[in-house]
Motif scaffolding. Structure first.
Motif, PDB file in Angstrom:
ATOM      1  N   GLN A 110      -5.722 -10.470 -14.244  1.00 30.18           N
ATOM      2  CA  GLN A 110      -6.843 -10.205 -13.336  1.00 30.18           C
ATOM      3  C   GLN A 110      -8.125  -9.960 -14.116  1.00 30.18           C
ATOM      4  O   GLN A 110      -9.205 -10.432 -13.736  1.00 30.18           O
ATOM      5  N   GLU A 111      -8.021  -9.234 -15.212  1.00 35.83           N
ATOM      6  CA  GLU A 111      -9.203  -8.934 -16.026  1.00 35.83           C
ATOM      7  C   GLU A 111      -9.792 -10.219 -16.606  1.00 35.83           C
ATOM      8  O   GLU A 111     -11.008 -10.411 -16.620  1.00 35.83           O
ATOM      9  N   MET A 128      -0.241  -4.608  -8.587  1.00 30.60           N
ATOM     10  CA  MET A 128      -0.004  -5.938  -8.032  1.00 30.60           C
ATOM     11  C   MET A 128      -0.828  -6.188  -6.782  1.00 30.60           C
ATOM     12  O   MET A 128      -1.258  -7.323  -6.528  1.00 30.60           O
ATOM     13  N   ILE A 129      -1.061  -5.150  -5.979  1.00 31.00           N
ATOM     14  CA  ILE A 129      -1.945  -5.301  -4.823  1.00 31.00           C
ATOM     15  C   ILE A 129      -3.354  -5.653  -5.279  1.00 31.00           C
ATOM     16  O   ILE A 129      -4.001  -6.559  -4.732  1.00 31.00           O
ATOM     17  N   ASP A 130      -3.837  -4.940  -6.294  1.00 33.72           N
ATOM     18  CA  ASP A 130      -5.172  -5.255  -6.832  1.00 33.72           C
ATOM     19  C   ASP A 130      -5.219  -6.704  -7.308  1.00 33.72           C
ATOM     20  O   ASP A 130      -6.196  -7.428  -7.063  1.00 33.72           O
ATOM     21  N   MET A 181      -1.135   4.339  -1.757  1.00 29.84           N
ATOM     22  CA  MET A 181      -1.294   4.252  -0.308  1.00 29.84           C
ATOM     23  C   MET A 181      -2.747   4.178   0.135  1.00 29.84           C
ATOM     24  O   MET A 181      -3.041   3.698   1.231  1.00 29.84           O
ATOM     25  N   ARG A 182      -3.688   4.625  -0.722  1.00 32.97           N
ATOM     26  CA  ARG A 182      -5.103   4.447  -0.367  1.00 32.97           C
ATOM     27  C   ARG A 182      -5.485   2.967  -0.356  1.00 32.97           C
ATOM     28  O   ARG A 182      -6.456   2.569   0.271  1.00 32.97           O
ATOM     29  N   ARG A 183      -4.718   2.152  -1.071  1.00 32.42           N
ATOM     30  CA  ARG A 183      -4.925   0.709  -1.082  1.00 32.42           C
ATOM     31  C   ARG A 183      -4.294   0.041   0.132  1.00 32.42           C
ATOM     32  O   ARG A 183      -4.633  -1.101   0.467  1.00 32.42           O
ATOM     33  N   THR A 210     -10.926   1.792 -13.533  1.00 31.15           N
ATOM     34  CA  THR A 210     -10.087   0.653 -13.141  1.00 31.15           C
ATOM     35  C   THR A 210      -9.251   1.016 -11.917  1.00 31.15           C
ATOM     36  O   THR A 210      -8.718   2.106 -11.809  1.00 31.15           O
ATOM     37  N   GLY A 211      -9.156   0.079 -11.000  1.00 29.86           N
ATOM     38  CA  GLY A 211      -8.342   0.287  -9.811  1.00 29.86           C
ATOM     39  C   GLY A 211      -9.051   0.960  -8.654  1.00 29.86           C
ATOM     40  O   GLY A 211      -8.480   1.103  -7.576  1.00 29.86           O
TER      41      GLY A 211
END
Length: 368
Positions: A143-144, A198-200, A250-252, A360-361
């Protein structure tokens, strides 16, 4: 070489516990983290391979098995060591270290070597190798690399890494439907951290199928969690807070209003500024012990998860300031142990520090 870095790095890393939250990482700090990452890049030994041998032909050196990610003591640490260099080159493109980092990475992201890394995972005995912690860091690295703008060289690196990236995504998509229960612990097998990474990744690359699978698993695993037993953390060699990792995941997953309600049930005493042992930094009794030094990483992990949770809470929510205050204390404690002169911690703690200090994140738009 490592010991020579200790004095200047310590001075750089403990400038101010709240600095990253307010101003971001300093060039001095970044330079120190680059030195740590570079020191482990080609250090093949000591090495913990985690390799399953099926016969005498499997007795190979770390470099033979993993021609890219053989340094930093183990595969996942090598992966996030590379991520550290990519991240810092991106954050500080005009820094004195940037040219050297770029030259090193261009050699490391070698098409032939990455093909061998990919082939390793295609063998039956290796399909669970580094599941899922190392997988998560590989996708964070991918991703980066994809996130560089108008950089043709970084684009080439991303293209070279893609076969391994695709292999890991395929393994995750094959494994997660079969995983019926979450893994709740404070180290590598834990599931909340990799699901969050993985969601990110899935959102960044617009893989809606993967994102759907990850969101469904997160809700199934943690959506009904209540009254998390905060008094039971930490365990003796944690580098993760499994409780905070879940809340950061869970905030994601949930919209802000739903998440706020879920968090009340999950950490019910947080509204009173209490969360068992989670708000108090831990100490490290022996930085030369490879397991006990994990606790230094725990402080950094707690700091970034607390800031992640706080980022989606409204300004009037008292939990927000409680978390930010505790995060600052954990940051100070964690950064003070990144450089001790001992490879047991120095081969990986710099990556945790960069993850924290770079934010990050954290979804900046959602947190505003």
């Amino acid at each position: 070489m490592l010991r020579s870095l200790v004095i200047p790095l310590v001075a750089a890393l403990v400038v101010s516990p709240g600095l990253a939250q307010e101003k971001g990482m300093t060039l001095e700090q970044a330079s120190g983290f680059v030195k740590l990452a570079m020191a482990g890049l080609d250090r093949e030994y000591p090495n913990k391979t985690g390799h399953v041998t099926t016969g005498p032909d499997d007795m190979k050196s770390p470099r033979e098995m993993h021609p890219v990610f053989y340094g930093h003591f183990d595969w996942h640490s090598s992966v996030h060591g590379h991520w550290t260099l990519v991240k810092l080159m991106k954050e500080f493109p005009d820094a004195p270290f940037a040219a050297e980092v770029r030259e090193v990475l261009d050699k490391r992201f070698n098409q032939e070597a990455i093909a061998k890394e990919t082939a390793y995972f295609q063998l039956k005995e290796n399909k669970s190798f580094e599941r899922m912690y190392g997988w998560a860091w590989l996708l964070r690295l991918a991703q980066e690399l994809r996130g560089f703008e108008n950089d043709p060289v970084a684009g080439q690196w991303s293209a070279r890494l893609k076969p391994l990236e695709d292999e890991i995504v395929g393994l995750a998509k094959g494994y997660l439907p079969k995983l019926d229960w979450p893994v709740r612990c404070g180290f590598h097998p834990e599931t909340a951290f990799p699901l969050a990474q993985m969601i990110d990744y899935a959102r960044a690359v617009k893989d809606t199928e993967f994102e759907k699978l990850l969101l469904e698993k997160a809700r199934a695993f943690y959506g009904k969690d209540r009254n998390y037993p905060t008094a039971y953390e930490p365990s003796g060699n944690d580098f993760f807070s499994p409780g905070l990792n879940v809340a950061d995941l869970m905030r994601r997953v949930m919209p802000a209003e739903e998440y706020g309600k879920w968090l009340i049930g999950y950490f019910p005493d947080l509204v009173k500024g209490q969360a068992g042992n989670l708000l108090t930094p831990v100490t490290v009794s022996d930085p030369t012990d490879g397991h006990l030094i994990h606790l230094a990483g725990l402080n950094l992990n707690r700091a970034w998860t607390m800031r992640g949770i706080a980022s989606v809470l409204p300004v009037w929510d008292t939990r927000k300031q409680s978390l930010l205050d505790a995060a600052a204390k954990h940051e100070e404690a964690g950064l003070s142990m990144v450089t001790t002169g001992h490879y047991e911690g120095e081969h990986w703690l710099g990556s945790f520090a960069v993850y924290l200090l770079s934010g990050t994140g954290v979804d900046r738009q959602r947190s505003e």
